[in-house]
Design a protein around this motif. Structure first.
Motif, short mmCIF file in Angstrom:
data_model
loop_
_atom_site.label_atom_id
_atom_site.label_comp_id
_atom_site.label_asym_id
_atom_site.label_seq_id
_atom_site.Cartn_x
_atom_site.Cartn_y
_atom_site.Cartn_z
N ALA A 382 1.00 -1.29 -0.14
CA ALA A 382 -0.17 -0.06 0.07
C ALA A 382 0.79 1.24 0.02
CB ALA A 382 -0.92 0.01 1.32
N TYR A 383 1.91 1.14 0.82
CA TYR A 383 2.76 2.42 0.92
C TYR A 383 3.65 2.36 -0.48
CZ TYR A 383 6.58 5.31 2.57
OH TYR A 383 7.72 6.23 2.64
N THR A 384 4.00 1.50 -0.99
CA THR A 384 4.71 1.55 -2.44
C THR A 384 3.71 2.01 -3.42
OG1 THR A 384 5.98 -0.38 -1.79
CG2 THR A 384 6.11 0.37 -4.02
N LEU A 385 2.50 1.58 -3.26
CA LEU A 385 1.64 2.09 -4.33
C LEU A 385 1.38 3.66 -4.40
CD1 LEU A 385 -0.96 -0.71 -4.74
CD2 LEU A 385 0.81 -0.26 -6.22
N LEU A 386 1.08 4.07 -3.10
CA LEU A 386 0.60 5.39 -2.85
C LEU A 386 2.07 6.39 -3.02
CD1 LEU A 386 -1.87 5.22 -0.10
CD2 LEU A 386 -2.24 5.64 -2.62
N ASN A 387 3.33 5.99 -2.45
CA ASN A 387 4.44 7.03 -2.27
C ASN A 387 5.41 6.53 -3.23
OD1 ASN A 387 3.12 8.49 -0.22
ND2 ASN A 387 3.18 6.32 0.87
N LYS A 388 5.62 5.65 -3.81
CA LYS A 388 7.05 5.08 -4.74
C LYS A 388 6.65 5.37 -6.14
CE LYS A 388 9.26 5.30 -1.09
NZ LYS A 388 10.49 6.43 -0.82
N LEU A 389 5.35 5.28 -6.78
CA LEU A 389 5.19 5.29 -8.22
C LEU A 389 4.96 6.90 -8.42
CD1 LEU A 389 2.55 2.39 -8.34
CD2 LEU A 389 5.11 2.09 -8.39
N GLY A 390 5.72 7.42 -9.31
CA GLY A 390 5.63 8.54 -9.84
C GLY A 390 6.34 9.51 -8.69
N THR A 391 6.17 10.80 -8.73
CA THR A 391 6.51 11.90 -7.76
C THR A 391 5.58 12.29 -6.90
OG1 THR A 391 6.09 13.45 -9.11
CG2 THR A 391 8.27 12.60 -9.71
N ALA A 393 4.55 15.22 -6.45
CA ALA A 393 3.76 16.22 -6.80
C ALA A 393 2.72 15.46 -7.74
CB ALA A 393 4.66 17.31 -7.68
N GLU A 394 3.18 14.47 -8.56
CA GLU A 394 2.17 13.73 -9.59
C GLU A 394 2.50 12.14 -9.27
OE1 GLU A 394 3.09 14.42 -13.61
OE2 GLU A 394 2.73 16.81 -13.57
N PRO A 395 1.68 11.88 -8.09
CA PRO A 395 1.57 10.52 -8.13
C PRO A 395 0.93 9.78 -8.94
CG PRO A 395 -0.10 11.57 -6.63
CD PRO A 395 0.72 12.74 -7.31
N VAL A 396 1.42 8.19 -9.51
CA VAL A 396 0.64 7.74 -10.64
C VAL A 396 -0.70 7.20 -10.07
CG1 VAL A 396 0.87 5.78 -11.71
CG2 VAL A 396 2.87 6.89 -11.36
N LEU A 397 -0.76 6.71 -8.67
CA LEU A 397 -1.92 6.26 -8.32
C LEU A 397 -2.64 7.24 -7.18
CD1 LEU A 397 -1.75 2.42 -7.91
CD2 LEU A 397 -2.92 3.64 -9.43
N MET A 485 -0.95 -0.25 -20.69
CA MET A 485 -0.81 -0.52 -19.33
C MET A 485 0.38 -0.27 -18.85
SD MET A 485 -3.69 -1.68 -18.36
CE MET A 485 -3.63 -3.12 -17.36
N LYS A 486 0.50 0.08 -17.58
CA LYS A 486 1.72 0.18 -17.00
C LYS A 486 1.85 -1.25 -15.96
CE LYS A 486 3.33 4.97 -16.33
NZ LYS A 486 2.23 5.80 -16.29
#
Length: 1576
Positions: A382-391, A393-397, A485-486
C-alpha cells in the motif's frame, strides 16, 4: 408438495471389495487415457463375469422407486427401465467414469437411464439418415477399415443379407429387432406424410403401407441403402428407384431431348448419390411435429408462419408469490468496522496464526503465510503504491483509481497481498486472468472491461511477468483490445518499508467501491461488477452467520481466488474470522485429483469449498483413499450446486465417502451470481435430521416456465436439489425474466431477484446497463410496483419450494428460447452426454448455444471428438443425440458439429468458451470434422407453399395478364431502321458476300481486320481485297474436293482468327451454309470433342473446313478414345491452298435463304442451332451500325469468342458490312498475358470495344492489384467511350461496377461500361450505343420477384436486388413483356417473358426431327389478345420494362428493359420462382473461401455446390453457413450441400455456369467432392 425421489444408481454391492477397487483402478486408467476402450471392456468383463448372474438377480428383485427423503446409500433402479443392451456388464460403476477431461458436472445416472429408454423407443421407428460423403484425403481422422464396407449389391430376400443391409443404413447401434418390423414402421411413417410433404414436392409418389411387409422390403431397402464406400461405385440393385418426377422449372422445351436417355430424369438410376438423396427424401417424408397451418398471404410482409398457441400448453395456476425474507442479520459486538480493520487486528494480535497455505504442483505444502506476514506485506505494498510510483507532486495512483491484478491461480499468496494492499491504499483492485497470448480467448473482452473501468496499471509477480508474451525488443506485448498498461511487480524484494509516521487510512465501511469482480455475459462481453466497502463487509458477515464460521477454523478451498465463492469465502470471509485457508489450485487438482481430500484429512479441516467437478475427480482417484477420514468436515460447500445436474455428483460422492466418515447432512449446495453475490446456501443439518426433499419436475412444463410434478412420462423428468434458504438480511422475489419485472405465480419459473445490502452495486462505468440489472422494482399483476425497494437481477432461474427452500433450474445466459419454449443449455448437454458418450466425444467439452435463423432461435451443439472415433461412430452418435434430445426435450436440433480434439476455445480454467465457439461457428472458423444439419426437421415456421392458380385464356385473361384499364402495356421499341434509298447500297447491303466483293473493288487496300497475339503484336492483317482473295481460294477448294450441293452445311473448325472469317465468306461464295464450331481443346479432348461431334452430326455437315494441326487432332489416337473418328465427313485443310479462282460466285435467289447456322449449348445443357437468313444478317448488321455509329474510318477492338451469337456477328460480319476496322484479340491470349486487351485499347486509342464477362472477370481478378504498375507503363483508358459486355444473361452488376472502379485510375470513364443482351431467337435485342441515356439501375424487392411481381425499393433496403438495364433497344426491335402461361401482355413493372418482334430474328430452330410445333411456339407466336397480327419470337428470358425519367434520342421518355434471368433456369420451389444466380450470390458472399457456387434442384430438394478455395479443413464450415444464408435470404431449406475443388463447376465460353451438366455429373457420382452433407 413436491414428491421426493432419491437418485437411482446401479448396485455393485454383490461384488467383493477388492474387485470393486480393481474396477475403480480400471476406471481411472481409462479416464487418464492409459488404456483403450477395448482393453477396458475386456478387463472389466473378465473381472465381473463370475458375479453377473448374482448381480442381475439382486437387481430384479428390488422394488420400484422408493420415496425416501434424502440420500439412501444405493437406491434401486426401476425394473421397467431397460438394461443396457450394449455391454455384458451392468452399468453400475460406469456411471462414475469420466471420459477424459474428468469434468463431470453433467453426470446423472437417472438421466442416462432416461436417454436409454428414449432411444429404445426410437429404435422402433428407426431412421435411415444418409451419412455424409467425405473425401478421405480431407480428414485422416478415421481408421482405414471402415472405408469399404462389405458389398451389398444383391438385394436378395434372405434374412441375413437384409440384416447386413439394415446394419449398413446408419442404424442406431442398438440391436435391431427383425428388419420387417422396422421397415414396416418406416413404410407407415412415410405414408403419413401429410404435413411434411408440403415442404417437399406436391407431386411425389407416396409409398402406400403394405399389408404384407415382406414383399415391400426390397423396395424400401433400395430407398434406405447407403453405400459408404469411397470410389464412385455404381451398385446394381434388383429394384429400381422410383425417382420423383422432374422439377417443373423447364416449362418451355420439355419436348427437347435431354442428352441422357437411359435414365429417369437424366440421371443414372443406380448411382450412389441418388440412393442417398432418395434416402434423405424418405427420411424427410416422416411427418414433422408442429403441423403447418393452411394459409398463404400473397405479396404481404408476412413471410413467417405464426405459431398458433397450443390450447394444451400448461399455464401457471398458483397465486402471486410473496417475497421471501432471509433471517435477520445478527449484530455481533466485535464485528470490525471495515474488512481491513480485521486484517490489522489479526496482524497485530495473532501474528503467528496461519492465514494461507499454498500447495506446490505435487500437492505438498509450499509455504504458509501468517496473518502477521500478510499484514506487513500488504502495508508495504500500500505504501509503495501510494508513495513510490511517480513523484510527490504527481503520484501515479490516487485513492479510488482502478488497478488490475494479474496473478496465476497457482500463486494465491501474491494475489492476497495485492488485494489487501490495494484495499489499504484505497485503490480498487480488479482481479483478471493472466493473458497467455495476444489472441487469447476473450482477451479483447477483458480489454473492454479494463477500458470501461479506466484501468491503466497492472500489478503482477516477477514470475508471471517473465511468462507474459513479449515483443522482439523485450516489451510486454500490447494485447488485443487492451488500453495501454503500466506493469508493476509486487514481489516483496521490490516493496519499500513504510516510514515510521505512515499509517494506512482505514475508514468505516461506506458506499465507495471496494473491488471490481469481472463477469462475462452470454454474448461474451466482460463487465465489471463493483462491490462497495459496506457490501463487502455485510456479505462477509452474512456468510459468517449462514455458515457459522468460527475463529481459527481451517478451510480447504479448491476454487479460483479471483472471483465468486473462492474470493468471498477463501479470501474475504476467512480473514474476517482468522480462518486458516488451504488453497488447492486447478493445476494441482489436474496433477493430483485427490489433493483436496488429503488436505481435509491431514488438517482436519472443518469446511471445504468445491465444485461438482472436484467431487467427481476425487471419486475417480478412489484407490488412494485407504486411510482418508472426512469426519472433520462440518460443511462441504458445493459452489455450483445450483446446476441441475449437481444432484447426482453429490449423491455419488456421498456413496463413496460415507464409508470414510463423510456425514450426509454436511453437503451444502449454494447459488450465487456475479451481481447479487451469494443468493442462497443450504445450512448444515443437524445429525440424523431428515434430508431436504428433491423436486422431480416435468421437462415439458419447464419449457413453458411452469412447475409440474412429473408423473406420466419418466423419460422427460428433471430431478433438482434445493440450494437452501435465502441469505441472512436479504429479501427474494421471483419475477418474469422478460418484459416488465412482474411477480411470478407460485407454480411458475422465473428469474430470482434479490434485495440485500450485501450485493454488487453497479456495472462499473456502464450506467445504462446497470439500471436494468441493479435497480429493478417488481410489479404485481396489475403492473403496479410492489414497493420502493430496488432489487438486483441474479441471472438465475428458479422457484421457491415448500418451507421457503430455493430451487434453481438454470441460468438466464444458458436459456435457449425456441418457438416460444425455453430450454436450458445444461440440460441439453446432459442429454447429449448420456448418449453412449465414451467412444465418441470428450465429456466436459460440449458447447450448446443458439443462433438466429429465419426469425427464431435454433439450437447448435458442438463437441470435441476423440481422435480414435471412427466416421460411423461419430455419425451414429450424432443421429442418436438428435433423437434423444427430440424425445426428452421435444425440440429439434438445427446443427450438430464435432470438431477435432483440443480445437475449441477454452476459458482460463479449462471450460469451453461458449460465446467464442459460437462466434467461430458464425464466422466459419470452427473447422468441424463431422457435421449434421437438420433444417428440414427444426425450421417449422416457413409459410405454406404457394398454390399456383389455374389459368384459362378468355375474357378473364385481361385480369390474369394483369393489364388493368388505364395501365401502360409493358413494351419498348428501338428507333426506326430507316429506308435505304440508293440502289447501289441496296445491292451492297442485301447480301454480305456482295458487300465484300464491292469493298474489294472500291477500297481494296482498306485494312478490315488486325489479329493480335499475347504480346499485342499484329500477327495477321487483312485488307478488303486480301480477304476476298482468300475466300475465293477456299470456295475453289470446296467445289473441287467437297462434292457439295448448294445449301449443304459445312462445319468451320478454326481457332479465333482471320482464317475463320475467310472460310465463312468462302462458304457464302460457294453457296453452302457455314456452321462455326469451337475447336476441341487439345489438352481436354474427352470433354470437348464429343460436343464437336454432336454439332457435326446434328447439323448433318457434309464437309469440315479446318487447319492442319486440328485435322491431325481429329484423326489422332487420343480422339479415337472419345468419338468414332472413322465417320468424320470430308475434312479439307485450308492452310496451303493453291491460288485458284472459282468458276463463279454464288448469289442467293432471295434474301430469305439461309446465310449460316448458329449453334450453341444453353446453360440448361440444350444444344440448339438457329437458322439465320441473309435478310436477318444484313438487318442485324445495319442495326448495330446505326446503334454504334460504325463507319469505315472507325476502329473497334473485340475480345470475344467468335463462335456463336453476337460475338460471331461482331467478329466475322460487322466489319465487312460497315467497313470499320476490327482489332481482334482472342480471349485465350489473355491467359498468357493479362493486360493485352487493355494495353491495345490504350495503344490504338480505341473508342469502342466489345468483350465477354469472362474477359472482364480475368482482368478484374488478375490486374486489380497492378493498376499502379500499368499506370506507370503509360496505360491510359480515357479514350474508351463504350465498353460493351456481350452476354445472354442478366447483367452482372457487381462485376461491371468493380471493373469500372478498379480501372477508374487509368482514366476509364464510369459511364463507359455497359452490356448487350441477345438470346437464341434473336442474337441482339439491346446494346448500349453511342446515343441514348446511360443505363439505369433499379432495386427490386426479391420477395415480390418470386411471385412474378416487380416492386421497386430504395437502395440498401433489406432483401433488395440491384438490376441494371441491359442496354438500349436496337433499331428495328420491338420488345413486349408477356405472361408465359396465358400469353397475354403484361402491364408496366410486371415480371414476364420477353418477346421480341424484329426483322433480324432468326428464322427458326435447325432441328433434325423437324419439330414444327416447337418452332412455331418460339418463333412465330401471337399474343392471346391485344395484337393478333404481329408475329413474335419468345426469348425464353424473364424481365420487365420500366419507363424512366430519362429522354431517348428522339426526345421521348426512355423505356428501359431489365433482364432477370432465363426461364429454363428458374427453380420452382414452394410454389415460388427462384433464379439460381440470386441464391448463388448469397452463397458466394457467405465465406471468404467460397470461390464459386451453383445451385440446382433434384426432386424438389435444393442442392448447393460450392467451390472451396481455402484449405480442406474449412470444408465443413461452409455447410451451416450456406444453409443459413439461403434460409435467411431466400426462405428455402437446402437439401444437399456439396463442397468441391475450385474449377469443378463447368462454365461455358460465355462465362455462364452449366448447371445442368453439373447436376448430371453430381448424380452420376463424377464430381469427386470433398464433402457432401445431406441436410435433415
Amino acid at each position: 408438495m413436491l414428491p421426493v425421489m432419491a437418485d437411482r444408481a446401479m448396485d455393485l454391492s454383490g461384488v467383493p471389495k477388492e474387485v470393486r477397487d480393481q474396477l475403480a483402478e480400471l476406471d481411472l486408467e481409462l479416464s487418464e487415457g492409459d488404456i483403450t476402450q477395448k482393453g477396458y471392456e475386456k478387463k472389466r468383463s473378465r473381472l465381473l463375469t463370475p458375479y453377473i448372474p448374482h448381480i442381475t438377480s439382486v437387481e430384479l428383485s428390488l422394488p420400484d422407486v422408493q420415496l425416501t427423503p434424502g440420500h439412501s446409500a444405493e437406491p434401486s433402479p426401476s425394473p421397467e427401465a431397460p438394461g443396457p443392451s450394449t455391454s455384458s456388464a451392468p452399468r453400475s460403476h460406469r456411471g462414475h467414469r469420466s471420459g477424459g477431461t474428468r469434468d463431470d458436472r453433467y453426470r446423472s445416472d437417472i438421466h442416462t437411464e432416461l436417454v436409454q429408454a428414449a432411444l429404445a423407443k426410437h429404435k422402433e421407428e428407426k431412421m435411415g439418415l444418409p451419412m455424409p460423403t467425405k473425401r478421405r484425403s480431407a480428414f485422416v481422422q478415421s481408421p482405414v477399415e471402415n472405408c469399404t464396407p462389405p458389398d451389398t449389391s444383391s438385394a436378395s430376400e434372405d434374412e441375413g443379407s437384409l440384416r447386413r443391409q439394415a446394419a449398413l443404413s446408419v442404424a442406431l447401434a442398438q440391436s435391431l429387432q427383425s428388419p420387417d418390423y422396422w421397415i414396416n414402421r418406416s413404410l407407415q411413417g412415410s405414408s403419413t406424410s401429410s404435413s411434411a410433404s408440403s415442404t417437399l414436392s406436391h407431386g411425389e409418389p407416396k409409398i402406400q403401407p403394405q399389408p404384407q411387409p415382406s414383399t415391400a422390403i426390397v423396395d424400401v431397402l433400395a430407398h434406405l441403402r447407403i453405400e459408404n464406400s469411397v470410389p464412385p461405385d455404381v451398385t446394381s440393385s434388383s429394384s429400381r428407384l422410383d425417382l420423383p418426377p422432374a422439377v417443373k422449372g423447364m416449362s418451355r422445351g420439355q419436348s427437347r431431348c435431354s442428352m441422357l436417355d437411359n435414365t429417369a430424369d437424366g440421371v443414372p438410376v443406380n448411382s450412389r448419390v441418388s440412393t442417398k438423396i432418395q434416402q434423405l427424401l424418405n427420411t424427410l417424408k416422416r411427418p414433422k411435429r408442429p403441423p403447418l397451418s393452411e394459409f398463404f398471404l400473397d405479396d404481404s410482409e408476412e413471410i413467417v408462419e405464426v405459431q398458433q398457441p397450443d390450447p394444451n400448453t400448461p399455464k401457471p395456476e398458483g397465486r402471486q408469490i410473496i417475497p421471501v425474507k432471509g433471517e435477520p442479520l445478527g449484530v455481533v459486538s466485535n464485528w470490525p468496522p471495515a474488512l481491513q480493520a480485521s486484517l490489522a487486528r489479526w496482524g497485530a494480535t495473532q501474528a503467528k496464526s496461519p492465514a494461507l497455505s499454498v500447495l506446490d504442483i505435487t500437492g505438498k505444502p509450499l509455504y504458509t503465510l501468517t496473518y502477521g506476514k500478510l499484514w506487513s506485506r500488504s502495508l508495504k505494498l500500500a505504501y509503495t503504491l501510494l508513495n513510490k510510483l511517480g513523484t510527490k507532486a504527481e503520484p501515479v495512483l490516487k485513492p479510488g483509481d482502478r488497478v488490475a491484478l494479474v496473478y496465476p491461480n497457482s500463486d494465491p499468496g501474491m494475489l492476497w497481498v495485492a488485494f489487501y494492499g490495494c484495499l489499504l491504499a484505497e485503490v480498487i483492485p480488479v482481479p483478471i486472468e493472466v493473458p497467455l497470448s495476444r489472441q487469447d480467448s476473450g482477451s479483447q473482452q477483458i480489454g473492454f472491461l479494463l477500458g470501461s473501468c479506466g484501468v491503466g496499471l497492472a500489478l503482477t509477480s516477477e514470475v508471471c511477468l517473465k511468462g507474459l508474451p513479449k515483443t522482439p525488443n523485450g516489451e510486454i506485448m500490447q494485447f488485443k483490445g487492451w488500453p495501454r498498461m503500466k506493469w508493476v511487480v509486487t514481489d516483496t524484494k521490490y516493496l519499500t518499508k513504510p516510514s515510521k509516521d505512515w499509517q494506512p487510512h482505514i475508514p468505516t465501511a461506506n458506499t465507495d467501491t471496494a473491488y471490481i469482480e469481472y463477469k462475462a455475459t452470454k454474448e461474451g462481453t466482460v463487465m465489471g461488477v463493483a462491490v462497495s466497502k459496506i457490501s463487502m463487509l455485510t456479505h462477509c458477515q452474512a456468510l459468517t452467520q449462514a455458515c457459522n464460521y468460527c475463529e481459527g477454523e481451517t478451510l480447504v478451498n479448491v476454487l479460483d481466488c479471483k472471483k465468486d465463492m473462492g474470493l468471498w469465502h477463501g479470501v474475504l470471509t476467512s480473514v474476517m474470522n482468522r480462518i486458516h485457508t488451504i488453497s488447492v489450485p486447478y493445476a494441482v487438482m489436474k496433477a493430483c485429483p485427490m489433493s483436496w481430500v488429503q488436505r481435509v484429512h491431514i488438517h482436519k479441516a472443518r469446511v471445504a469449498l468445491v465444485k461438482c467437478r472436484d467431487l467427481h475427480w476425487a471419486m475417480m482417484a478412489h484407490r488412494e483413499q485407504k486411510d482418508t477420514n472426512l469426519s472433520s468436515i462440518r460443511m462441504l460447500i458445493v459452489a455450483d450446486g445450483a446446476n441441475p445436474w449437481s444432484v447426482s455428483s453429490c449423491d455419488a460422492f456421498l456413496n463413496v465417502f460415507q464409508a470414510h466418515g463423510l456425514k450426509p447432512e454436511v453437503i451444502c449446495p449454494c447459488a450465487s451470481s456475479a451481481e447479487a453475490l451469494t443468493v442462497a446456501i443450504r445450512r448444515p443439518g443437524a445429525r440424523g435430521a431428515p434430508l431436504p426433499a428433491r423436486a422431480i419436475l416435468s421437462m415439458a412444463g419447464l419449457s413453458h416456465s411452469v412447475i409440474r410434478v412429473n408423473t406420466e412420462d419418466k423419460n422427460s423428468a428433471l430431478t433438482v436439489q434445493d440450494v437452501g434458504h435465502v441469505m441472512p438480511g436479504a429479501l427474494m422475489c421471483i419475477v418474469k425474466p422478460d418484459g416488465p419485472p412482474q411477480l411470478c405465480k407460485t407454480d411458475e419459473i422465473g428469474e430470482i431477484v434479490l434485495n440485500s445490502r450485501a450485493g454488487g452495486t453497479m456495472y462499473y462505468g456502464l450506467p445504462g446497463v446497470t439500471k436494468n440489472t441493479f435497480e429493478v422494482i417488481p410489479v404485481n399483476q396489475a403492473g403496479a410496483p410492489i414497493g420502493e425497494m430496488a432489487f438486483t437481477r441474479t441471472g438465475l432461474l428458479g422457484f421457491v419450494g415448500p418451507g421457503s427452500l430455493v430451487f434453481v433450474v438454470g441460468k438466464i445466459e444458458g436459456l435457449l428460447s425456441v418457438s416460444g419454449r425455453r430450454h436450458n443449455a445444461d440440460d441439453l448437454v446432459a442429454t447429449a452426454l448420456a448418449v453412449e458418450p465414451v467412444k465418441t466425444v470428450y465429456r466436459g467439452r460440449i458447447a450448446v448455444f443458439s443462433v438466429t435463423a429465419f426469425y427464431d432461435e435454433r439450437i447448435v451443439v458442438v463437441a470435441e471428438q476423440r481422435p480414435d472415433a471412427s466416421e460411423e461412430d461419430s455419425f451414429q452418435w450424432m443421429s442418436r443425440v438428435l433423437q434423444a434430445i427430440d424425445s426428452i426435450h421435444q425440440v429439434g436440433l438445427y446443427c450438430l458439429a464435432l470438431v477435432p480434439a483440443n480445437t475449441l476455445p477454452k476459458t482460463p480454467l479449462g471450460g469451453i468458451h461458449i460465446c467464442e465457439t459460437k462466434q467461430n461457428f458464425l464466422d466459419g472458423n470452427l473447422h468441424p470434422c463431422n457435421i449434421l444439419l437438420c433444417p428440414h426437421t427444426c425450421v417449422t415456421n416457413l409459410p405454406k407453399p404457394r398454390q399456383k392458380q389455374p389459368v384459362g385464356v378468355g375474357p378473364a385473361s385481361i385480369m390474369v395478364g394483369n393489364l388493368v384499364a388505364g395501365k401502360r402495356m409493358a413494351q419498348a421499341v428501338g428507333r426506326e431502321l430507316g429506308v435505304v434509298e440508293d440502289q447501289d447500297l441496296i445491292r451492297k447491303h442485301q447480301f454480305l458476300s456482295e458487300a465484300l466483293q464491292w469493298r474489294a473493288q472500291t477500297d481494296p487496300d482498306h485494312v478490315l481486320y488486325v489479329l493480335l497475339n499475347a504480346k499485342g503484336v499484329a500477327v495477321c492483317t487483312s485488307t478488303c481485297l486480301q480477304l476476298h482473295k482468300r475466300a475465293e481460294k477456299i470456295t475453289a477448294a470446296l467445289m473441287e474436293k467437297g462434292g457439295l450441293n448448294t445449301g449443304d452445311n459445312v462445319v468451320l473448325l478454326y481457332p479465333p482468327g482471320i482464317d475463320l472469317i475467310a472460310a465463312f465468306y468462302g462458304c457464302l461464295y460457294a453457296g453452302v451454309v457455314p456452321v462455326t464450331v469451337r475447336p476441341p481443346h487439345p489438352q481436354n479432348l474427352t470433354a470437348t470433342l464429343p460436343t464437336v461431334r454432336m454439332i457435326i452430326d446434328v447439323s448433318k455437315a457434309a464437309c469440315i473446313l479446318t487447319t492442319q494441326p486440328l485435322m491431325r487432332i481429329l484423326r489422332s489416337r487420343e480422339a479415337a478414345a472419345s468419338v468414332n473418328i472413322k465417320t468424320w465427313p470430308t475434312i479439307i485443310d485450308t492452310d496451303d491452298l493453291p491460288r485458284k479462282r472459282p468458276p463463279q460466285i454464288y448469289k442467293p435467289p432471295t434474301a430469305e435463304m439461309l446465310a449460316y447456322l448458329d449453334f450453341s449449348v444453353s446453360t440448361t445443357g440444350m444444344l440448339t442451332g438457329v437458322k439465320m437468313s441473309h435478310a436477318a444478317v444484313s438487318t442485324l448488321c445495319r442495326s448495330i451500325k446505326l446503334q454504334c455509329e460504325l463507319y469505315s474510318s472507325r476502329q473497334i477492338a473485340i475480345c470475344l469468342d467468335p463462335y456463336c451469337g453476337l460475338g460471331f456477328v461482331l467478329w466475322c460480319l460487322s466489319s465487312v458490312y460497315s467497313g470499320h476496322q476490327s482489332i481482334l484479340i482472342p480471349p485465350l491470349e489473355l491467359e498468357s498475358s493479362l493486360p493485352v486487351w487493355l494495353s491495345t485499347l490504350s495503344q490504338y486509342k480505341i473508342r469502342d470495344t466489345f468483350c465477354s464477362y469472362s474477359v472482364m472477370e480475368l482482368c478484374t481478378k488478375g490486374l486489380g492489384t497492378q493498376t499502379e504498375m500499368l499506370k506507370a507503363r503509360g496505360l491510359n483508358l480515357s479514350c474508351v467511350r463504350s465498353c460493351v459486355v456481350i452476354a445472354e444473361e442478366r447483367p452482372r452488376l457487381l462485376l461491371t461496377q468493380s471493373f469500372s472502379k478498379l480501372f477508374k485510375d487509368l482514366g476509364l470513364s464510369p459511364r463507359a461500361v455497359s452490356t448487350a443482351f441477345g438470346s437464341r431467337v434473336n442474337l441482339a435485342l439491346c446494346m448500349q450505343g453511342t446515343a441514348g441515356p446511360d443505363p439505369s439501375t433499379v432495386y427490386v424487392d426479391m420477395k415480390s420477384l418470386r411471385h412474378d411481381r416487380v416492386r421497386l425499393v430504395e437502395r440498401g433496403a433489406p432483401q433488395s436486388l440491384p438490376l441494371m438495364e441491359s442496354g438500349t433497344i436496337l433499331p428495328g426491335v420491338r420488345v413486349i413483356i408477356v405472361n408465359p402461361e396465358t400469353r397475354g401482355p403484361l402491364g408496366d413493372s410486371h415480371l414476364g417473358e420477353i418477346w421480341v418482334s424484329s426483322t433480324h430474328s432468326a428464322s427458326g430452330y435447325y432441328t433434325i426431327y423437324g419439330e414444327e410445333s416447337l418452332q412455331a411456339d418460339h418463333f412465330n407466336t401471337t399474343l392471346s389478345f391485344g395484337e393478333p397480327q404481329t408475329l413474335w419470337a419468345r426469348t425464353g428470358y424473364l424481365g420487365f420494362v420500366k419507363r424512366t425519367e430519362l429522354l431517348d434520342s428522339t426526345g421521348d421518355l426512355h423505356d428501359a428493359l431489365f433482364v432477370v434471368g432465363s426461364l429454363d433456369e428458374t427453380l420452382e420451389l414452394r410454389g415460388l420462382r427462384y433464379h439460381p444466380i440470386d441464391i448463388e450470390t448469397s452463397v458466394s458472399r457467405t465465406h471468404r473461401s467460397i470461390a464459386e457456387s451453383a445451385v440446382f434442384t433434384w426432386t424438389n430438394l435444393l442442392v448447393v455446390v460450392a467451390e472451396l478455395s481455402g484449405s480442406e479443413q474449412e470444408a465443413l464450415d461452409l455447410v451451416p453457413l450456406v444453409t443459413n444464408v439461403v434460409l435467411e435470404e431466400h426462405h428455402l431449406i437446402v437439401g444437399v450441400v456439396v463442397i468441391v475443388d475450385p474449377g469443378v463447376i463447368p462454365i461455358n465460353s460465355r462465362g455462364e455456369k452449366q448447371r445442368m451438366h453439373l447436376r448430371d455429373s453430381f448424380l452420376a457420382d463424377q464430381l469427386d467432392p470433398i464433402y457432401v452433407a445431406y441436410n435433415m
